[in-house]
Design an enzyme around this catalytic site. Structure first.
Site, PDB file in Angstrom:
ATOM      1  N   VAL A  80      65.509  -2.585  37.205  1.00  0.00           N
ATOM      2  CA  VAL A  80      64.556  -3.588  37.711  1.00  0.00           C
ATOM      3  C   VAL A  80      64.441  -4.817  36.803  1.00  0.00           C
ATOM      4  O   VAL A  80      63.782  -5.781  37.172  1.00  0.00           O
ATOM      5  CB  VAL A  80      63.136  -3.028  37.963  1.00  0.00           C
ATOM      6  CG1 VAL A  80      63.069  -2.202  39.209  1.00  0.00           C
ATOM      7  CG2 VAL A  80      62.591  -2.304  36.752  1.00  0.00           C
ATOM      8  N   LYS A 131      69.747   4.852  32.190  1.00  0.00           N
ATOM      9  CA  LYS A 131      69.850   6.235  32.668  1.00  0.00           C
ATOM     10  C   LYS A 131      71.307   6.741  32.664  1.00  0.00           C
ATOM     11  O   LYS A 131      71.556   7.946  32.622  1.00  0.00           O
ATOM     12  CB  LYS A 131      69.243   6.347  34.075  1.00  0.00           C
ATOM     13  CG  LYS A 131      67.736   6.034  34.093  1.00  0.00           C
ATOM     14  CD  LYS A 131      67.196   5.877  35.505  1.00  0.00           C
ATOM     15  CE  LYS A 131      65.716   5.512  35.530  1.00  0.00           C
ATOM     16  NZ  LYS A 131      65.218   5.227  36.906  1.00  0.00           N
ATOM     17  N   TYR A 162      69.757   3.769  44.328  1.00  0.00           N
ATOM     18  CA  TYR A 162      68.664   4.411  45.088  1.00  0.00           C
ATOM     19  C   TYR A 162      68.938   4.337  46.591  1.00  0.00           C
ATOM     20  O   TYR A 162      70.065   4.586  47.003  1.00  0.00           O
ATOM     21  CB  TYR A 162      67.314   3.769  44.704  1.00  0.00           C
ATOM     22  CG  TYR A 162      67.210   3.582  43.231  1.00  0.00           C
ATOM     23  CD1 TYR A 162      67.056   4.675  42.397  1.00  0.00           C
ATOM     24  CD2 TYR A 162      67.338   2.331  42.649  1.00  0.00           C
ATOM     25  CE1 TYR A 162      67.000   4.529  41.024  1.00  0.00           C
ATOM     26  CE2 TYR A 162      67.293   2.169  41.270  1.00  0.00           C
ATOM     27  CZ  TYR A 162      67.127   3.268  40.476  1.00  0.00           C
ATOM     28  OH  TYR A 162      67.098   3.132  39.117  1.00  0.00           O
ATOM     29  N   SER A 165      66.653   0.792  34.245  1.00  0.00           N
ATOM     30  CA  SER A 165      67.292   2.020  34.733  1.00  0.00           C
ATOM     31  C   SER A 165      68.784   2.113  34.422  1.00  0.00           C
ATOM     32  O   SER A 165      69.376   3.184  34.597  1.00  0.00           O
ATOM     33  CB  SER A 165      67.089   2.161  36.246  1.00  0.00           C
ATOM     34  OG  SER A 165      65.744   2.446  36.514  1.00  0.00           O
ATOM     35  N   TYR A 175      61.067   8.146  27.700  1.00  0.00           N
ATOM     36  CA  TYR A 175      61.588   7.486  28.909  1.00  0.00           C
ATOM     37  C   TYR A 175      61.271   5.985  28.908  1.00  0.00           C
ATOM     38  O   TYR A 175      62.162   5.145  29.120  1.00  0.00           O
ATOM     39  CB  TYR A 175      61.008   8.185  30.147  1.00  0.00           C
ATOM     40  CG  TYR A 175      61.289   7.452  31.429  1.00  0.00           C
ATOM     41  CD1 TYR A 175      62.546   7.491  32.022  1.00  0.00           C
ATOM     42  CD2 TYR A 175      60.301   6.685  32.047  1.00  0.00           C
ATOM     43  CE1 TYR A 175      62.812   6.800  33.188  1.00  0.00           C
ATOM     44  CE2 TYR A 175      60.555   5.995  33.220  1.00  0.00           C
ATOM     45  CZ  TYR A 175      61.814   6.049  33.786  1.00  0.00           C
ATOM     46  OH  TYR A 175      62.078   5.351  34.931  1.00  0.00           O
TER      47      TYR A 175
HETATM   48  O1  DON Z   1      60.231   3.574  35.377  1.00  0.00           O
HETATM   49  C1  DON Z   1      60.421   2.482  35.899  1.00  0.00           C
HETATM   50  O2  DON Z   1      59.887   2.172  36.962  1.00  0.00           O
HETATM   51  C2  DON Z   1      61.329   1.497  35.194  1.00  0.00           C
HETATM   52  N1  DON Z   1      61.269   1.719  33.789  1.00  0.00           N
HETATM   53  C3  DON Z   1      62.752   1.656  35.626  1.00  0.00           C
HETATM   54  C4  DON Z   1      62.945   1.521  37.119  1.00  0.00           C
HETATM   55  C5  DON Z   1      64.201   0.829  37.484  1.00  0.00           C
HETATM   56  O3  DON Z   1      64.804   0.141  36.715  1.00  0.00           O
HETATM   57  C6  DON Z   1      64.620   0.950  38.905  1.00  0.00           C
HETATM   58  N2  DON Z   1      65.833   0.195  39.130  1.00  0.00           N
HETATM   59  N3  DON Z   1      66.211  -0.561  39.919  1.00  0.00           N
END
Ligand code: DON
Length: 306
Positions: A258, A64, A240, A61, A188
């Site tokens: 993540v 982003k 978040y 993320s 994405y």
């Molecule tokens: O879409 C997802 O769930 C992952 N590609 C990215 C989520 C993420 O990194 C949340 N961050 N803490």
């Protein structure tokens, strides 16, 4: 500065509970939890590193931030018709708000918001062209052409992406999408799968620490006003439903992923990247947050004061 981050890295090695590696993307579950890296890039071009700062990890993320920057560059302020700019107070992959708010995600950093941003960036292009553009942008701000997408992670995300597919189809059901849902999801998943090390990531964030100008090239990436606004969004929404806690403990605009990475911006002072794959219950790097908390305590870099 080198003493400060060496000391932080040494202290991180002593912490016994290093959090849990993300497992809902199977390829991320393979990463060894006992790893830590930190890099601090200063606007004068100096970069200080500690731990395994050359090891590549999945930025997830954190990407982003770069896609938001690109979307703003392409469509300007009109992107706010598609995504909001308020904290969500919900988990990163939550669907509940989307129904109440007619398919308009709360902000560009929750998964739904970032998927909407991917749709905006595509503007009728094929995922491959859009990905080439995103990658070119990341390489440009990091001043490093070796940065690439980890295809194994992208495939792993795709294979287990039911929740993201649900978010995308739900938004599309309100008539908001301009491109086929599958193509947007492909874009994405791939930008989340960009692999970088902390040195590259800290360097890539420098434009946000330097009023929008990449100090290595002197090139204005965004206006000072836009850099300030991206930082504001990172502070309010970058972690978040853990954004309040991150502001409380660290006090810097930050964006987590993540994969265990965090990009934090000390405006006017430094761009900092930390990586440790063990996460807290919200999905943010446990040691990464702790290391940044120690850093701002020692440097007085919190935007809220010493
Ligand atoms: O879409 C997802 O769930 C992952 N590609 C990215 C989520 C993420 O990194 C949340 N961050 N803490």
């Amino acid at each position: 500065m080198q003493n400060i981050i060496d000391d932080i890295a040494a202290q991180m090695a002593l912490v016994s509970d290093k959090g849990k590696v993300a497992s809902y993307i199977p390829q991320l579950a393979c990463v060894k939890p006992d790893q830590f890296a930190m890099s601090i890039a200063l606007p004068n071009g100096e970069v200080y590193n500690a731990g395994c700062a050359q090891t590549l990890f999945s930025i997830q993320s954190v990407s982003k931030v770069f896609t938001l920057t690109l979307a703003l560059g392409k469509l300007g302020e009109s992107i706010w018709n598609r995504v909001g700019r308020e904290p969500s107070g919900d988990p990163f992959n939550s669907i509940v708000q989307l129904e109440h708010e007619q398919g308009k995600p709360r902000n560009p950093f929750i998964n739904a918001g970032a998927i909407a941003i991917a749709d905006i960036i595509m503007q009728g292009h094929q995922p491959k062209e859009t990905l080439a553009e995103i990658l070119q942008f990341v390489r440009f701000v990091a001043n490093d052409d070796s940065i690439a997408i980890d295809e194994k992670v992208a495939r792993s995300e795709y294979e287990t992406g039911d929740r993201n597919a649900s978010l995308a189809h739900f938004m599309a059901s309100f008539g908001h999408f301009q491109n086929p849902v599958d193509a947007v999801l492909g874009t994405y998943f791939h930008h989340c799968s960009i692999a970088m090390n902390t040195k590259q990531l800290a360097t890539a964030g420098l434009y946000l620490a330097n009023n929008g100008v990449n100090p290595l090239t002197g090139y204005p990436v965004v206006s000072a006003k836009r850099a300030k606004r991206i930082n504001a969004l990172m502070l309010m929404c970058g972690h978040y439903d853990g954004s309040g806690e991150f502001a409380f403990r660290v006090g810097l605009p930050g964006k987590s992923g993540v994969g265990g990475g965090i990009l934090a911006i000390a405006p006017g002072k430094a761009s900092i990247a930390v990586w440790s794959p063990g996460l807290d219950t919200i999905g943010n790097s446990k040691l990464g947050t702790l290391a940044l908390e120690m850093l701002t305590q020692q440097t007085g870099w919190s935007v809220f004061g010493d």
